[in-house]
Design an enzyme around this catalytic site. Structure first.
Site, PDB file in Angstrom:
ATOM      1  N   ASP A   1      20.131  60.231  30.003  1.00 41.05           N
ATOM      2  CA  ASP A   1      21.577  60.502  30.070  1.00 41.05           C
ATOM      3  C   ASP A   1      22.096  61.278  28.858  1.00 41.05           C
ATOM      4  OD1 ASP A   1      21.077  58.421  28.360  1.00 41.05           O
ATOM      5  OD2 ASP A   1      22.685  57.121  29.083  1.00 41.05           O
TER       6      ASP A   1
ATOM      7  N   GLU B   1      14.282  51.016  17.031  1.00 44.27           N
ATOM      8  CA  GLU B   1      13.722  52.231  16.445  1.00 44.27           C
ATOM      9  C   GLU B   1      12.932  51.881  15.186  1.00 44.27           C
ATOM     10  OE1 GLU B   1      16.811  51.752  17.375  1.00 44.27           O
ATOM     11  OE2 GLU B   1      17.353  53.306  18.820  1.00 44.27           O
TER      12      GLU B   1
END
Lengths: 323, 323
Positions: A184, A269
């Site tokens: 997206d 992350e």
């Protein structure tokens, strides 16, 4: 000894007969055009390679292969995806971006028990070199309807599946760059050329993320010295998934490095990067992290109230038409 | 007459000698590979033509000679846009889609008192042939913060400005197709080839619109006989802006046809189309309107709470960095 004409004739008869037969055999054989054809076909192959390059973005303004036609390091774009009304639209839009980029391989990993025909057909028709994988998120880690997006980060198992595929199929030391691109976000074409030169871990700003216009690494003297972020700045790597790329050789050299599905919110992350580099080793791209080349856009969940209504009345949109 | 062995031998000697000579001559001749080579070279020429096209930007928006050197009708993509946090991302994403389409001209019309540097720079770097226009929506027609999106449709004056530009700059009868493409929808590349053959007004399904999986014209015997829509089916043209294209000659021949800024909610499309064709004249595309090639995707308004907080503290994101 006296030579008889008759004997001479007989000898000649035999010899000539043999010669004639050989000649006839020769004539029977097909022409050997292999050499000329090989040359033509080589030219054809060269043209095909060029065509592939141009079609996949070579003619779209990106730098040509440097070093006298040395091939570019392949960018492996890892995209986790899951079934929802906008899934096809999102993947179509992303595929059109990736179709412009040369030397790119799209690794699409579905959150599904089996690959779906929708994603498979879309990839096959995209023109982008791809690998289609799938792995289902275990029920206990699945986000429930109504859960806030941050409660359970999506795509963790899927990204790890892609890492596994890379380690199973790529040779140690093989050149390449790995980027985790959700379906997206919005990616400028320049971003891919910026990340192409990633050695260990490259970083850059990400727009419209973390409640800010952008988050970005702060750079001094060509090194990352901090991060502009409003949220949990104490994280070792306060970066969005879209804000970094990893060199393939480094990933292959650290077989244990992966995303931790148990990672605390915001630390996903860091759970990968912590196993690869120290913050000081990050390679700033995009003009020392002063250019926003990727945007954390989010697509609205479409309201399908009327659809449900019509379906109750048995007048719903034709289910055989793929959306 | 008595046959002498000697004579027989002499006759044979002569005959075989001639045969042998012919055979040897044949052997001396070069292989005839012309047929196989011709095939290979034809393939080569086809590739060269493609290469030339791609290199000369044939796949990048400029018209390309087709068949007997005829050029494709240009597709004029009209995109109204307005300043907001996701504006650049949306236009970047759309530009990457349009960059794949040959013979396309992008008419971008800003809702602004003057063209902005952000949009101008983006267009200049997009690689897409474009025209950059602007017209500000008059205050009384502007949507106020908090107004529901449907209260005042956006982009009306901007689309009319584009119609005016087309009528001022295109020659009567000039071939072309006009499509109104908002900057947040998702467009498959096939859609543009479908609309290229528009004569008067072409129509096709639109995904994720009107609360349905898709809206579409219903086709029987190659003609539009109705519409699959849940909302205001009594509208003369119950179509979304993304669901039709208009032939340029028709637009030029009907100088009065335009979007009515006063049109009742849902009747904006009808206000233009009503001046151009009757519903029965609509030309169904996309396999008789059975393929969804455009999706009415909407991008979330990003929450920038942290940005406002940091700005109050004088630590906001660097305003010199464009997002």
């Amino acid at each position: 000894m006296r030579v008889k004409l008759k004997n001479v004739f007989i000898v000649y008869f035999v010899v000539s007969l043999v010669g004639l037969l050989c000649a006839l055999l020769q004539l029977g054989q097909p022409c050997d055009c292999s050499q000329q054809l090989r040359a033509e076909r080589r030219r054809g192959r060269d043209r095909d390679r060029l065509l592939a390059e141009l079609r996949s973005g070579g003619a779209r303004g990106e730098p040509r292969a440097q070093g006298g036609g040395r091939t570019l390091p392949t960018i492996y774009v890892v995209t986790p995806t899951y079934a929802r009304p906008v899934q096809k639209a999102e993947l179509v839009r992303l595929s059109q971006t990736l179709l412009h980029v040369r030397a790119l391989h799209w690794v699409v990993v579905e959150d599904a028990a089996a690959p779906t025909a929708l994603v498979g057909g879309l990839l096959a028709g995209s023109g982008v070199p791809f690998t289609h994988l799938n792995v289902e998120t275990p029920p206990e880690r699945r986000r429930r309807p109504g859960d806030p997006p941050w409660l359970r980060p999506r795509g963790v198992e899927q990204r790890n599946r892609a890492l596994q595929w890379l380690r199973e199929t790529r040779a140690p030391g093989e050149s390449g760059v790995v980027y985790f691109a959700d379906d997206d976000n919005t990616y400028s074409l320049r971003l891919f050329e910026e990340m192409r030169s990633t050695r260990r871990v490259a970083v850059w700003p990400v727009g419209l993320v973390g409640g800010l216009r952008f988050e970005r690494p702060l750079v001094a003297g060509g090194r990352v010295v901090g991060f502009h972020t409003a949220w949990k700045p104490e994280r070792p790597f306060p970066l969005d998934m879209a804000g970094f790329a990893v060199g393939l050789p480094l990933l292959l050299a650290r077989p244990a490095a992966r995303f931790d599905p148990q990672a605390e919110r915001g630390y996903l992350e860091s759970s990968l990067l912590g196993g690869l580099v120290s913050p000081a080793e990050l390679e700033p791209k995009a003009d020392n992290c002063t250019q926003v080349l990727v945007w954390h856009t989010r697509t609205e969940k479409p309201k399908l109230r009327q659809e449900e209504q019509l379906q109750r009345e048995g007048r719903g949109s034709d289910p055989h038409i793929e959306v």
